[in-house]
Enzyme design. Structure first.
Site, PDB file in Angstrom:
ATOM      1  N   HIS A 145       0.840  -1.203   0.000  1.00 45.99           N
ATOM      2  CA  HIS A 145       0.000   0.000   0.000  1.00 45.99           C
ATOM      3  C   HIS A 145       0.868   1.243   0.000  1.00 45.99           C
ATOM      4  O   HIS A 145       1.832   1.350   0.766  1.00 45.99           O
ATOM      5  CB  HIS A 145      -0.924   0.027   1.218  1.00 45.99           C
ATOM      6  CG  HIS A 145      -1.770   1.278   1.286  1.00 45.99           C
ATOM      7  ND1 HIS A 145      -2.750   1.543   0.357  1.00 45.99           N
ATOM      8  CD2 HIS A 145      -1.751   2.329   2.135  1.00 45.99           C
ATOM      9  CE1 HIS A 145      -3.313   2.698   0.642  1.00 45.99           C
ATOM     10  NE2 HIS A 145      -2.724   3.198   1.716  1.00 45.99           N
ATOM     11  N   SER A 146       0.533   2.210  -0.862  1.00 47.76           N
ATOM     12  CA  SER A 146       1.218   3.491  -0.969  1.00 47.76           C
ATOM     13  C   SER A 146       2.707   3.245  -1.237  1.00 47.76           C
ATOM     14  O   SER A 146       3.040   2.619  -2.241  1.00 47.76           O
ATOM     15  CB  SER A 146       0.977   4.312   0.301  1.00 47.76           C
ATOM     16  OG  SER A 146       1.286   5.664   0.100  1.00 47.76           O
ATOM     17  N   MET A 147       3.614   3.708  -0.381  1.00 48.36           N
ATOM     18  CA  MET A 147       5.032   3.414  -0.605  1.00 48.36           C
ATOM     19  C   MET A 147       5.263   1.921  -0.728  1.00 48.36           C
ATOM     20  O   MET A 147       6.102   1.466  -1.528  1.00 48.36           O
ATOM     21  CB  MET A 147       5.879   3.972   0.544  1.00 48.36           C
ATOM     22  CG  MET A 147       7.370   3.687   0.404  1.00 48.36           C
ATOM     23  SD  MET A 147       8.374   4.107   1.854  1.00 48.36           S
ATOM     24  CE  MET A 147       8.004   2.690   2.918  1.00 48.36           C
TER      25      MET A 147
END
Length: 237
Positions: free
Chosen positions: A72-74
């Protein structure tokens, strides 16, 4: 395996595990410099985090059972980079990648990443990753700020060519009101796999998944258990 967001820890994904069907071997990546790894040096780049992850994945992956990487995300960038490296070493290892809350590598950046501690904390609160009162608590803030500062810097320095293509099925999950990831930026992930691609969106913003744990787990499990994906396997990091 689950790969957390900037400033995040493996414990973020613990509530998701109860929603997966029996047969999944679930685990999360704990980046150095947080929680039980607090005394270990932080890793300052996305590529470095991916390289730390590959030896772990190498021990989990088998020709018979697909490995599922969820980021998720990074963490989506970490999972993608780790999958690229694993494929270069073991091209026949079945691997499925799930990217969440992240624009495709080929999408130009449309915003400047926060640089000062105040900007970073404000941004994290704005995105919904940290409650405002948690970020304002001096003791808690001092505890998690070094990792958060490190990870924001890692994301800001990350410069993929935009031409990376993974020969593995790729599922992209996104929040319908994510201020950082437009529908077009999420859909562009289809350009980074030569295999099957699927895009699913959920109500909510950047941290939509915290409000839709059961639905997210079901989407990932269905993806992993589909005829193309094969039997259930390791999910996370």
């Amino acid at each position: 395996m689950f790969c957390p967001h900037a400033g995040g820890a493996a414990s973020f994904f613990a509530p998701f595990t109860r929603h997966f069907p029996a047969g999944f071997d679930l685990s999360g990546v704990q980046y150095p410099g947080r929680q039980e790894r607090l005394d270990e040096p932080l890793v300052p780049t996305v590529e470095g985090l991916a390289e730390h992850l590959v030896p772990i994945l190498r021990g989990l992956a088998t020709p018979a059972v697909p490995l599922v990487l969820f980021g998720h995300s990074m963490g989506a960038s970490v999972a993608f980079e780790a999958a690229l490296r694993l494929a270069a070493e073991e091209p026949r290892t079945p691997c499925l990648v799930v990217v969440s809350g992240r624009a495709a590598p080929s999408v130009p950046r449309a915003h400047r990443y926060p640089e000062t501690d105040g900007e970073i904390l404000d941004d994290m609160v704005k995105l919904g990753g940290t409650q405002a009162e948690f970020a304002r608590d001096p003791e808690l803030r001092d505890l998690f700020l070094p990792a958060l500062r490190n990870d924001y810097g890692a994301v800001a320095r990350y410069r993929p060519t935009g031409e990376e293509v993974l020969d593995a099925p790729l599922l992209c999950l996104t929040g319908e009101r994510d201020p950082r990831v437009s529908a077009e930026a999420a859909a562009a992930w289809k350009n980074h796999t030569s295999a099957e691609f699927r895009l699913e969106s959920f109500p909510g913003g950047h941290f939509y998944l915290a409000d839709h744990r059961e639905a997210v787990a079901r989407a990932v499990a269905d993806w992993a258990e589909s005829p193309r994906g094969g039997p259930p396997s390791h999910t996370g990091t």
